[in-house]
Design a protein around this motif. Sequence first.
Motif, PDB file in Angstrom:
ATOM      1  N   THR A   1       3.934 -13.819  12.032  1.00  0.00           N
ATOM      2  CA  THR A   1       4.312 -14.261  11.476  1.00  0.00           C
ATOM      3  C   THR A   1       5.212 -13.692   9.729  1.00  0.00           C
ATOM      4  OG1 THR A   1       2.090 -14.163  10.585  1.00  0.00           O
ATOM      5  CG2 THR A   1       2.921 -16.452  11.614  1.00  0.00           C
ATOM      6  N   THR A   2       6.021 -14.228   9.319  1.00  0.00           N
ATOM      7  CA  THR A   2       6.709 -13.676   8.319  1.00  0.00           C
ATOM      8  C   THR A   2       6.549 -14.039   6.599  1.00  0.00           C
ATOM      9  OG1 THR A   2       8.630 -13.753   9.533  1.00  0.00           O
ATOM     10  CG2 THR A   2       8.971 -12.901   7.155  1.00  0.00           C
ATOM     11  N   ILE A   3       5.886 -13.879   5.473  1.00  0.00           N
ATOM     12  CA  ILE A   3       5.368 -14.360   4.568  1.00  0.00           C
ATOM     13  C   ILE A   3       6.361 -14.062   3.172  1.00  0.00           C
ATOM     14  CG2 ILE A   3       3.415 -13.942   2.520  1.00  0.00           C
ATOM     15  CD1 ILE A   3       2.482 -15.364   5.887  1.00  0.00           C
TER      16      ILE A   3
ATOM     17  N   VAL B   1       1.085  -6.148  -8.439  1.00  0.00           N
ATOM     18  CA  VAL B   1       1.109  -8.047  -7.368  1.00  0.00           C
ATOM     19  C   VAL B   1       1.314  -7.865  -6.216  1.00  0.00           C
ATOM     20  CG1 VAL B   1       1.060 -10.193  -7.737  1.00  0.00           C
ATOM     21  CG2 VAL B   1       0.349  -9.361  -8.871  1.00  0.00           C
ATOM     22  N   ARG B   2       2.734  -7.474  -6.102  1.00  0.00           N
ATOM     23  CA  ARG B   2       3.466  -7.262  -4.822  1.00  0.00           C
ATOM     24  C   ARG B   2       3.059  -6.768  -3.521  1.00  0.00           C
ATOM     25  NH1 ARG B   2       8.059  -7.406  -8.020  1.00  0.00           N
ATOM     26  NH2 ARG B   2       8.981  -4.942  -6.767  1.00  0.00           N
ATOM     27  N   GLU B   3       2.750  -4.952  -4.468  1.00  0.00           N
ATOM     28  CA  GLU B   3       2.160  -4.428  -3.190  1.00  0.00           C
ATOM     29  C   GLU B   3       0.793  -5.081  -2.856  1.00  0.00           C
ATOM     30  OE1 GLU B   3       0.759   0.188  -3.625  1.00  0.00           O
ATOM     31  OE2 GLU B   3       1.751  -0.793  -5.500  1.00  0.00           O
TER      32      GLU B   3
ATOM     33  N   HIS C   1       0.474 -10.199   9.226  1.00  0.00           N
ATOM     34  CA  HIS C   1       2.102 -10.691   9.006  1.00  0.00           C
ATOM     35  C   HIS C   1       3.267  -9.918   8.446  1.00  0.00           C
ATOM     36  CE1 HIS C   1      -0.278 -14.324   8.583  1.00  0.00           C
ATOM     37  NE2 HIS C   1      -1.220 -13.529   7.878  1.00  0.00           N
ATOM     38  N   GLN C   2       4.276 -10.139   8.989  1.00  0.00           N
ATOM     39  CA  GLN C   2       5.057  -8.996   8.330  1.00  0.00           C
ATOM     40  C   GLN C   2       5.516  -9.934   6.967  1.00  0.00           C
ATOM     41  OE1 GLN C   2       8.801  -9.258  10.938  1.00  0.00           O
ATOM     42  NE2 GLN C   2      10.000  -9.310   8.930  1.00  0.00           N
ATOM     43  N   VAL C   3       6.236  -8.743   5.607  1.00  0.00           N
ATOM     44  CA  VAL C   3       6.002  -8.999   4.694  1.00  0.00           C
ATOM     45  C   VAL C   3       7.350  -8.961   3.799  1.00  0.00           C
ATOM     46  CG1 VAL C   3       4.882  -9.099   2.199  1.00  0.00           C
ATOM     47  CG2 VAL C   3       3.657  -9.187   4.179  1.00  0.00           C
ATOM     48  N   MET C   4       8.090  -9.999   2.878  1.00  0.00           N
ATOM     49  CA  MET C   4       9.095 -10.007   2.214  1.00  0.00           C
ATOM     50  C   MET C   4       8.490  -9.787   1.582  1.00  0.00           C
ATOM     51  SD  MET C   4      12.046 -11.474   4.515  1.00  0.00           S
ATOM     52  CE  MET C   4      11.335 -13.105   4.275  1.00  0.00           C
TER      53      MET C   4
ATOM     54  N   ARG D   1      -0.334  -5.274   1.033  1.00  0.00           N
ATOM     55  CA  ARG D   1      -1.219  -4.954   1.679  1.00  0.00           C
ATOM     56  C   ARG D   1      -2.246  -5.869   2.563  1.00  0.00           C
ATOM     57  NH1 ARG D   1      -2.111  -1.413  -1.685  1.00  0.00           N
ATOM     58  NH2 ARG D   1      -4.281  -2.044  -2.291  1.00  0.00           N
ATOM     59  N   TYR D   2      -2.595  -6.450   2.219  1.00  0.00           N
ATOM     60  CA  TYR D   2      -3.649  -7.057   3.313  1.00  0.00           C
ATOM     61  C   TYR D   2      -3.131  -7.918   3.703  1.00  0.00           C
ATOM     62  CZ  TYR D   2      -7.924  -6.089  -0.255  1.00  0.00           C
ATOM     63  OH  TYR D   2      -9.008  -5.580  -0.461  1.00  0.00           O
ATOM     64  N   LEU D   3      -1.623  -8.506   3.356  1.00  0.00           N
ATOM     65  CA  LEU D   3      -1.947  -9.825   4.380  1.00  0.00           C
ATOM     66  C   LEU D   3      -0.374  -9.015   5.073  1.00  0.00           C
ATOM     67  CD1 LEU D   3       0.960 -12.491   1.916  1.00  0.00           C
ATOM     68  CD2 LEU D   3      -1.780 -12.797   3.113  1.00  0.00           C
ATOM     69  N   SER D   4      -0.470  -7.578   5.034  1.00  0.00           N
ATOM     70  CA  SER D   4       0.078  -6.401   6.077  1.00  0.00           C
ATOM     71  C   SER D   4      -1.273  -6.269   6.792  1.00  0.00           C
ATOM     72  CB  SER D   4       0.783  -5.648   6.113  1.00  0.00           C
ATOM     73  OG  SER D   4       2.198  -5.689   4.964  1.00  0.00           O
ATOM     74  N   ARG D   5      -2.140  -6.059   6.400  1.00  0.00           N
ATOM     75  CA  ARG D   5      -3.150  -5.790   7.340  1.00  0.00           C
ATOM     76  C   ARG D   5      -3.606  -6.659   8.695  1.00  0.00           C
ATOM     77  NH1 ARG D   5      -7.496  -3.663   2.194  1.00  0.00           N
ATOM     78  NH2 ARG D   5      -6.087  -1.266   2.459  1.00  0.00           N
ATOM     79  N   ASP D   6      -3.561  -8.063   7.752  1.00  0.00           N
ATOM     80  CA  ASP D   6      -3.881  -9.289   9.033  1.00  0.00           C
ATOM     81  C   ASP D   6      -2.847  -9.874  10.465  1.00  0.00           C
ATOM     82  OD1 ASP D   6      -6.027  -9.664   7.611  1.00  0.00           O
ATOM     83  OD2 ASP D   6      -5.463 -11.712   6.378  1.00  0.00           O
TER      84      ASP D   6
END
Length: 233
Positions: free
Chosen positions: A2-4, A13-15, A26-29, A19-24
């Motif tokens: 999934t892409t967030i 805040v973005r960092e 997810h691909q993060v933009m 980081r937390y979403l990537s650990r789960d």
Amino acid sequence: MTTILVVDDDPTVREVVSRYLSRDGHQVMERSNGVDGLYAALSESPDLVVLDLMMPGMNGLAVCRELRRHSAVPVIMLTALGEESDRVVGLEYGADDYVTKPFSPRELALRVAGVLRRSRHDHMPAPVSPAPVGATVDGDLRIDAAARSVTRGGTALQLTVREFDLLTFFLAHRGQVFSRSELMERVWGWTFGDESTVTVHVRRLREKIEPDPANPRRVVTVWGVGYRYDETS
């Protein structure tokens, strides 16, 4: 995968969120302002948007309002404002959920997982009345649970994840009255939170499925108790 999309003018805040979403998994933009965030949301088609409310220039409310004109992508609003009225405004503009700053990144990650789960085909209430296969019909309203689509009079309606979940729950329990706290727990699995969230989602749902939202015939208010779904056909 999934892409967030994370839209926030604060790089810290973005960092942290990324980081937390990537650990789960997810691909993060990331985008640092509302204009770039809106463009990315419309052009890149992410699975979910994490959107800061307070940004210079085009703020989160303006982004969410414009995004809702074109897309039903789930939106979680980040807000440093603690007043109930501020949270309600975000929901009225089309946010599916909100997290108040300062927040636990893990809590946000769990909220993201919950909204994504509902936006897919998991835990969808099954139609309970005779209807075409995979669909529920009430007058000019047709709900296709498999496709997570709703039409009224043949016109497609853009429902958010939470609005769709609320509608299908009502349809599965027609004629039954539920309090706001019961709806929070049984529809979205929340055992605590601001009950005005339910009020906002009911209002937004009525604006889409009722011929006259000011005098609803489907989602009716039972004063002092809660809400009930009445069939029109």
